[in-house]
Design a protein around this motif. Structure first.
Motif, PDB file in Angstrom:
ATOM      1  N   HIS A 115       0.836  -1.199   0.000  1.00 39.81           N
ATOM      2  CA  HIS A 115       0.000   0.000   0.000  1.00 39.81           C
ATOM      3  C   HIS A 115       0.874   1.254   0.000  1.00 39.81           C
ATOM      4  O   HIS A 115       1.973   1.261   0.554  1.00 39.81           O
ATOM      5  CB  HIS A 115      -0.924   0.008   1.215  1.00 39.81           C
ATOM      6  N   GLU A 116       0.350   2.315  -0.587  1.00 43.36           N
ATOM      7  CA  GLU A 116       1.103   3.562  -0.719  1.00 43.36           C
ATOM      8  C   GLU A 116       0.628   4.628   0.255  1.00 43.36           C
ATOM      9  O   GLU A 116       1.086   5.768   0.194  1.00 43.36           O
ATOM     10  CB  GLU A 116       0.992   4.067  -2.163  1.00 43.36           C
ATOM     11  N   ASP A 117      -0.315   4.275   1.119  1.00 45.05           N
ATOM     12  CA  ASP A 117      -0.829   5.235   2.103  1.00 45.05           C
ATOM     13  C   ASP A 117      -1.412   4.437   3.271  1.00 45.05           C
ATOM     14  O   ASP A 117      -1.316   3.199   3.286  1.00 45.05           O
ATOM     15  CB  ASP A 117      -1.890   6.134   1.463  1.00 45.05           C
ATOM     16  N   ASP A 118      -2.043   5.145   4.223  1.00 46.80           N
ATOM     17  CA  ASP A 118      -2.618   4.474   5.389  1.00 46.80           C
ATOM     18  C   ASP A 118      -3.358   3.199   5.009  1.00 46.80           C
ATOM     19  O   ASP A 118      -4.170   3.212   4.071  1.00 46.80           O
ATOM     20  CB  ASP A 118      -3.643   5.370   6.085  1.00 46.80           C
ATOM     21  N   GLU A 168     -12.447  15.397  -0.317  1.00 50.08           N
ATOM     22  CA  GLU A 168     -12.012  14.571  -1.451  1.00 50.08           C
ATOM     23  C   GLU A 168     -10.884  15.259  -2.208  1.00 50.08           C
ATOM     24  O   GLU A 168      -9.942  14.614  -2.672  1.00 50.08           O
ATOM     25  CB  GLU A 168     -13.199  14.303  -2.378  1.00 50.08           C
ATOM     26  N   ILE A 169     -10.964  16.594  -2.328  1.00 51.36           N
ATOM     27  CA  ILE A 169      -9.899  17.350  -2.982  1.00 51.36           C
ATOM     28  C   ILE A 169      -8.682  17.437  -2.069  1.00 51.36           C
ATOM     29  O   ILE A 169      -7.547  17.239  -2.492  1.00 51.36           O
ATOM     30  CB  ILE A 169     -10.392  18.773  -3.329  1.00 51.36           C
ATOM     31  N   ALA A 170      -8.936  17.732  -0.790  1.00 51.91           N
ATOM     32  CA  ALA A 170      -7.840  17.967   0.152  1.00 51.91           C
ATOM     33  C   ALA A 170      -6.943  16.750   0.322  1.00 51.91           C
ATOM     34  O   ALA A 170      -5.744  16.889   0.553  1.00 51.91           O
ATOM     35  CB  ALA A 170      -8.408  18.393   1.503  1.00 51.91           C
ATOM     36  N   PHE A 210     -14.927  11.973   9.483  1.00 50.47           N
ATOM     37  CA  PHE A 210     -14.269  11.837   8.183  1.00 50.47           C
ATOM     38  C   PHE A 210     -12.745  11.744   8.329  1.00 50.47           C
ATOM     39  O   PHE A 210     -12.024  11.792   7.342  1.00 50.47           O
ATOM     40  CB  PHE A 210     -14.588  13.035   7.287  1.00 50.47           C
ATOM     41  N   ASP A 211     -12.244  11.648   9.581  1.00 51.23           N
ATOM     42  CA  ASP A 211     -10.800  11.564   9.848  1.00 51.23           C
ATOM     43  C   ASP A 211     -10.054  12.798   9.350  1.00 51.23           C
ATOM     44  O   ASP A 211      -8.958  12.716   8.789  1.00 51.23           O
ATOM     45  CB  ASP A 211     -10.201  10.303   9.207  1.00 51.23           C
ATOM     46  N   VAL A 212     -10.668  13.964   9.581  1.00 46.67           N
ATOM     47  CA  VAL A 212     -10.075  15.210   9.098  1.00 46.67           C
ATOM     48  C   VAL A 212      -8.718  15.468   9.726  1.00 46.67           C
ATOM     49  O   VAL A 212      -7.842  16.077   9.122  1.00 46.67           O
ATOM     50  CB  VAL A 212     -11.039  16.392   9.354  1.00 46.67           C
ATOM     51  N   VAL A 213      -8.501  14.948  10.946  1.00 47.93           N
ATOM     52  CA  VAL A 213      -7.229  15.213  11.616  1.00 47.93           C
ATOM     53  C   VAL A 213      -6.060  14.622  10.843  1.00 47.93           C
ATOM     54  O   VAL A 213      -4.982  15.216  10.769  1.00 47.93           O
ATOM     55  CB  VAL A 213      -7.262  14.678  13.071  1.00 47.93           C
ATOM     56  N   ASN A 214      -6.253  13.468  10.201  1.00 48.69           N
ATOM     57  CA  ASN A 214      -5.165  12.865   9.429  1.00 48.69           C
ATOM     58  C   ASN A 214      -4.927  13.606   8.119  1.00 48.69           C
ATOM     59  O   ASN A 214      -3.784  13.732   7.663  1.00 48.69           O
ATOM     60  CB  ASN A 214      -5.477  11.390   9.162  1.00 48.69           C
ATOM     61  N   ILE A 215      -5.998  14.107   7.515  1.00 47.05           N
ATOM     62  CA  ILE A 215      -5.845  14.923   6.304  1.00 47.05           C
ATOM     63  C   ILE A 215      -5.106  16.206   6.660  1.00 47.05           C
ATOM     64  O   ILE A 215      -4.255  16.681   5.906  1.00 47.05           O
ATOM     65  CB  ILE A 215      -7.229  15.210   5.691  1.00 47.05           C
ATOM     66  N   ALA A 216      -5.428  16.767   7.844  1.00 48.03           N
ATOM     67  CA  ALA A 216      -4.747  17.985   8.293  1.00 48.03           C
ATOM     68  C   ALA A 216      -3.261  17.716   8.531  1.00 48.03           C
ATOM     69  O   ALA A 216      -2.397  18.537   8.181  1.00 48.03           O
ATOM     70  CB  ALA A 216      -5.404  18.515   9.558  1.00 48.03           C
ATOM     71  N   ALA A 225       0.650  23.920   4.253  1.00 47.60           N
ATOM     72  CA  ALA A 225       1.089  23.509   5.588  1.00 47.60           C
ATOM     73  C   ALA A 225       0.446  24.370   6.667  1.00 47.60           C
ATOM     74  O   ALA A 225       0.051  23.879   7.731  1.00 47.60           O
ATOM     75  CB  ALA A 225       2.616  23.597   5.679  1.00 47.60           C
ATOM     76  N   GLU A 226       0.302  25.664   6.393  1.00 45.67           N
ATOM     77  CA  GLU A 226      -0.278  26.581   7.382  1.00 45.67           C
ATOM     78  C   GLU A 226      -1.751  26.289   7.634  1.00 45.67           C
ATOM     79  O   GLU A 226      -2.201  26.262   8.784  1.00 45.67           O
ATOM     80  CB  GLU A 226      -0.102  28.029   6.910  1.00 45.67           C
ATOM     81  N   VAL A 227      -2.506  26.056   6.566  1.00 43.37           N
ATOM     82  CA  VAL A 227      -3.930  25.776   6.785  1.00 43.37           C
ATOM     83  C   VAL A 227      -4.103  24.381   7.382  1.00 43.37           C
ATOM     84  O   VAL A 227      -5.039  24.143   8.166  1.00 43.37           O
ATOM     85  CB  VAL A 227      -4.744  25.950   5.478  1.00 43.37           C
ATOM     86  N   GLY A 228      -3.195  23.445   7.067  1.00 42.83           N
ATOM     87  CA  GLY A 228      -3.218  22.144   7.734  1.00 42.83           C
ATOM     88  C   GLY A 228      -3.002  22.301   9.232  1.00 42.83           C
ATOM     89  O   GLY A 228      -3.677  21.659  10.050  1.00 42.83           O
ATOM     90  N   ALA A 229      -2.063  23.188   9.604  1.00 40.54           N
ATOM     91  CA  ALA A 229      -1.816  23.460  11.022  1.00 40.54           C
ATOM     92  C   ALA A 229      -3.026  24.123  11.669  1.00 40.54           C
ATOM     93  O   ALA A 229      -3.361  23.845  12.825  1.00 40.54           O
ATOM     94  CB  ALA A 229      -0.585  24.359  11.169  1.00 40.54           C
ATOM     95  N   ASP A 230      -3.704  24.997  10.921  1.00 41.65           N
ATOM     96  CA  ASP A 230      -4.934  25.627  11.429  1.00 41.65           C
ATOM     97  C   ASP A 230      -5.974  24.573  11.797  1.00 41.65           C
ATOM     98  O   ASP A 230      -6.585  24.621  12.867  1.00 41.65           O
ATOM     99  CB  ASP A 230      -5.530  26.560  10.366  1.00 41.65           C
ATOM    100  N   ILE A 231      -6.180  23.616  10.891  1.00 43.34           N
ATOM    101  CA  ILE A 231      -7.207  22.598  11.112  1.00 43.34           C
ATOM    102  C   ILE A 231      -6.811  21.668  12.256  1.00 43.34           C
ATOM    103  O   ILE A 231      -7.645  21.283  13.084  1.00 43.34           O
ATOM    104  CB  ILE A 231      -7.463  21.801   9.814  1.00 43.34           C
ATOM    105  N   GLU A 232      -5.528  21.316  12.328  1.00 40.01           N
ATOM    106  CA  GLU A 232      -5.069  20.465  13.426  1.00 40.01           C
ATOM    107  C   GLU A 232      -5.254  21.169  14.765  1.00 40.01           C
ATOM    108  O   GLU A 232      -5.702  20.571  15.746  1.00 40.01           O
ATOM    109  CB  GLU A 232      -3.599  20.099  13.215  1.00 40.01           C
TER     110      GLU A 232
END
Length: 794
Positions: free
Chosen positions: A17-20, A717-719, A752-758, A770-777
């Motif tokens: 597998h190439e991801d989780d 889905e895009i993120a 939706f497991d948004v924390v892992n996408i973040a 990276a900054e908006v990912g940090a915002d969501i986390e």
């Protein structure tokens, strides 16, 4: 069946597998199926050359987003080698023929992510979803569905008696016979994420509240297993009575009679756990690896594999290691010393191996002078004690008295002692009246007796003031949310670039061709052509948008052409037999320049400040928009047409008069465009992400929960698409963060497991992603802290 005594050790590792790796399905004696965020299902069979190994046999690719639940259909008439059912983030349920590796049935009907699958005795497929429903599928078609819970359904489990059980984000389990709910099980404090049968006893449930519970079918809690320090995603049981669980805390935990007898740390989140018939345990990890653990000494993997696992675990721990309060992996490397300092005495901490080293800028000699290694302060990390596989500064023995047993209390000096006390008392089911005693105990035994709260203190994660014992609580929550760099999004985004002179020239040429042909009735009159030129002139004069406007007649002229003009093919002007080919041109739903030139003019008009829309022209615009949306997306769609229609609809958000239409048609617009994403180019992807961001802002204002949920699903889905353009991914992530912060879909986003996408976004090399990912986390951490406070007050 009894198992050998001893500890589980690594038996074999499955890498492909190439991801989780998200889910595991034990397929009888045939093999093991696994699903992943890489959009595939992989099937592994016993390795003929190794007694305890497995090799990859099939890769099943058909989902367009990450794959979750799996179910096994044993070999039979239709499937000589067995079948696999998979459910995905793309809302689809797929039935695969394992022998051919092909999709036999594609089941579409769920609105959001498919979360659970089961096979009924008659061969029907049962699926659960974030959309709150259970669906029954027969021969590829839904024969019934119903709302099983008021919020997301996270899991479904079939019982040998024919009934089945669901687990939900509402923190309950429900026992079903057909569509009739026989019983609701209440006991968890958060989302019920995983379900499993405990042979001879009842049902096991894994929850985001950090616990595993064993239930009798009457709803009585028979046992509770506490030990994980974060969300528990999965649980399974063996005939021997051994239970295994997997968690966000990166541990596989093994339980006997409610007691944790072994904890095995992984280099990432443990998404799923399953027992093999022989008692071996299979784990699915966020590092993209499947591992099998065994009690049998003759099945342990070779020393090189053990060494490799040890290295992976060490690297994972290093990535999370802190030195002197710094996250080691966040520190720059030696290359940072190539950049000169800005003033004498400026300090910089860099990473050298497993250490943080401080340097000071020497402006006289124009170089960085090494100061020394960063070390923890007095008492920090001194004890380095371990509890349930995790390292702490301290693990205290707490004697509550009153005949209660000695309890273990873990603590780090950087923790808030009041928060630690609250969570520990809840975990130990002890009265909150012990709170101050526990805090005093922690401070005295950690050498922090002079610890005091600064009333102006603000938690860097929650943004809230510290709670001061004895003072009244002012707020019901954790306080003000922290500040973010990119969320929430306020206002809409639009597209205003267009080569207006070229557009007018192209339309004029096409009109001339019509005027010399048999279809003269479709050509523009001189008056209409002059009006079209006037429209372009107004659009070009952006400095006077505040005092210019369009009349109904201007808009209706464009709409008339959009409805009546064909969408010509490339060789239109080269064909001398115009009359004989006219019907072919008129039926073309995916041509080139002239048609989308008209749409571009329309979307430019939508940008204008003043559109004097009468009720008649408003209805005409919205009717034609739906027509051209269908035309632009008719298979096979053309990228240019898709780009143009997405831009046109996006610019509609500029005018409040279209808000009701946009809100009432969000599902149709998003579903239609989403189905064409494979035909998008870079610009179309960006436009689609912008449309989603605008919809997020609009539906938050409208307080439309169902609409927000669909927009969230589309944005995620895009993120999570690693191939997405930076700007498109950024806007999708902003939409996600905005919906979580200002909308009403916080719990859905977490499901939706948004924390892992973040986390993935936070690791991007593109700074704004990276900054908006940090915002969501950070927002996720805030929500977790808020939840703890609310639970404490209960």
């Amino acid at each position: 069946m009894t198992l050998e005594d001893g500890e589980y050790r690594l038996s074999c590792v499955l890498r492909a597998h190439e991801d989780d790796v998200r889910r595991i399905c034990v397929c009888g004696d045939s093999g093991i199926a696994t699903s992943s965020r890489d959009k595939t299902v992989r099937f592994w069979v016993p390795d003929p050359e190794k007694k305890h190994g497995y090799v990859l046999s099939k890769t099943l690719a058909g989902h367009t987003s990450f794959v979750g639940p799996l179910a096994w259909i044993p070999p039979g008439g239709q499937f000589p080698e067995g079948g696999i059912v998979s459910g995905g983030m793309d809302t689809l349920v797929l039935l695969w023929d394992l022998a051919r590796g092909e999709i036999m049935e594609k089941m579409a009907g769920h609105q959001f992510q498919v979360t659970g699958l089961a096979i009924d005795d008659n061969g029907d497929i049962i699926s659960s979803s974030i959309d709150c429903t259970i669906r029954r599928w027969r021969k590829g078609h839904a024969v019934e569905f119903w709302e099983a819970h008021k919020v997301a359904v996270q899991a479904v489990l079939k019982l040998s008696t024919g009934e089945f059980v669901t687990g939900s984000s509402d923190s309950t389990l429900k026992l079903w016979r057909g569509r009739t709910c026989l019983h609701t099980f209440v006991g968890h404090a958060d989302t019920v994420r995983g379900l499993a049968l405990m042979p001879g006893y009842g049902i096991l449930s894994a929850s985001h509240d950090g616990t595993i519970k064993l239930w009798a079918l009457t709803g009585q809690i028979l046992m509770e297993m506490i030990g994980h320090t974060s969300l528990v995603y999965s649980v399974d049981a063996h005939l021997s009575g051994i239970v295994a669980s997997g968690s966000e805390d990166s541990f596989l935990k093994i339980w006997r009679d409610g007691t944790c007898i072994q904890s095995i740390e992984h280099p990432g989140c443990v998404w799923d756990v399953k027992f093999l018939k022989n008692g071996d345990i299979v784990t699915a990890c966020s590092d993209g690896t499947v591992r099998i653990w065994t009690l049998r000494s003759d099945s342990i993997c070779d020393p090189l594999e053990l060494e490799a696992f040890g290295l992976e675990l060490s690297q994972y721990k290093t990535s999370r290691k802190k030195v002197g309060g710094y996250n080691l992996m966040d520190l720059p490397g030696l290359e940072a010393l190539q950049v000169p300092g800005t003033k004498d005495g400026q300090t910089k901490v860099i990473r050298e191996g497993d250490n943080g080293v401080a340097y000071s800028w020497n402006s006289k000699e124009y170089k960085w002078d090494k100061i020394g290694e960063i070390v923890d302060g007095p008492g920090e990390g001194a004890s380095n004690q371990v509890l349930d596989g995790r390292h702490y500064d301290y693990v205290f023995d707490v004697d509550i008295g009153d005949g209660e047993p000695i309890r273990k209390l873990p603590y780090n000096r950087t923790d808030n002692p009041y928060t630690v006390a609250d969570k520990w008392l809840l975990q130990e089911s002890l009265p909150l009246s012990y709170r101050q005693q526990i805090v005093d105990f922690i401070l005295q035994n950690s050498g922090q007796r002079d610890f005091s709260f600064d009333p102006s203190f603000r938690d860097p994660y929650t943004g809230s003031n510290a709670y001061v014992p004895g003072e009244p609580s002012i707020s019901q929550g954790v306080g003000t949310a922290p500040s973010f760099k990119h969320i929430p999004k306020v206002g809409m985004l639009f597209f205003d670039s267009a080569q207006l002179d070229g557009i007018l020239k192209k339309i004029t040429e096409f009109n001339s061709a019509l005027a010399t042909d048999v279809e003269k009735s479709l050509s523009l009159s001189e008056l209409e052509l002059s009006r079209l030129a006037a429209i372009v002139k107004i659009l070009k004069d952006t400095s006077h948008y505040h005092c210019s406007s369009f009349a109904d007649v201007d808009i209706l002229l464009l709409l008339k052409l959009l409805k009546s003009w064909p969408i010509p093919i490339d060789r239109y002007f080269a064909d001398d037999c115009l009359a004989s080919r006219w019907s072919q041109f008129a039926s073309q739903a995916h041509g080139k320049w002239e048609w989308y030139c008209l749409v571009i003019l329309l979307f430019c008009i939508f940008l204008h400040v003043n559109i004097n829309c009468s009720e008649h022209s408003y209805e005409a615009i919205t009717d034609v928009l739906m027509e051209i949306l269908v035309k632009a997306t008719t298979a096979p769609p053309q990228t240019a047409n898709l780009l143009t229609i997405v831009r046109a609809i996006t610019n509609l958000f500029k005018h409040s008069c279209f808000s009701n239409w946009l809100q009432s048609h969000y599902s149709e617009v998003l579903d239609t465009l989403s189905s064409c994403r494979s035909f998008f180019n870079k610009n179309a992807h960006l436009c689609y992400a912008t449309l989603i961001l605008n919809y997020a802002v609009l539906l938050i204002e409208a307080k439309d929960k169902e609409g927000q949920a669909q927009v969230l699903s589309a944005a995620l889905e895009i993120a999570e698409d690693g191939n997405q353009d930076v700007d498109g991914r950024f806007r999708a992530l902003v939409a996600v963060g905005t919906l979580m912060l200002k909308g009403v879909v916080k719990s859905i986003a977490i499901d939706f497991d948004v924390v892992n996408i973040a986390k993935d976004a936070k690791g991007s090399k593109e700074s704004k992603v990276a900054e908006v990912g940090a915002d969501i986390e950070l927002l996720f951490i805030f929500f977790c802290a808020e939840s703890v406070v609310q639970t404490t007050k209960m």
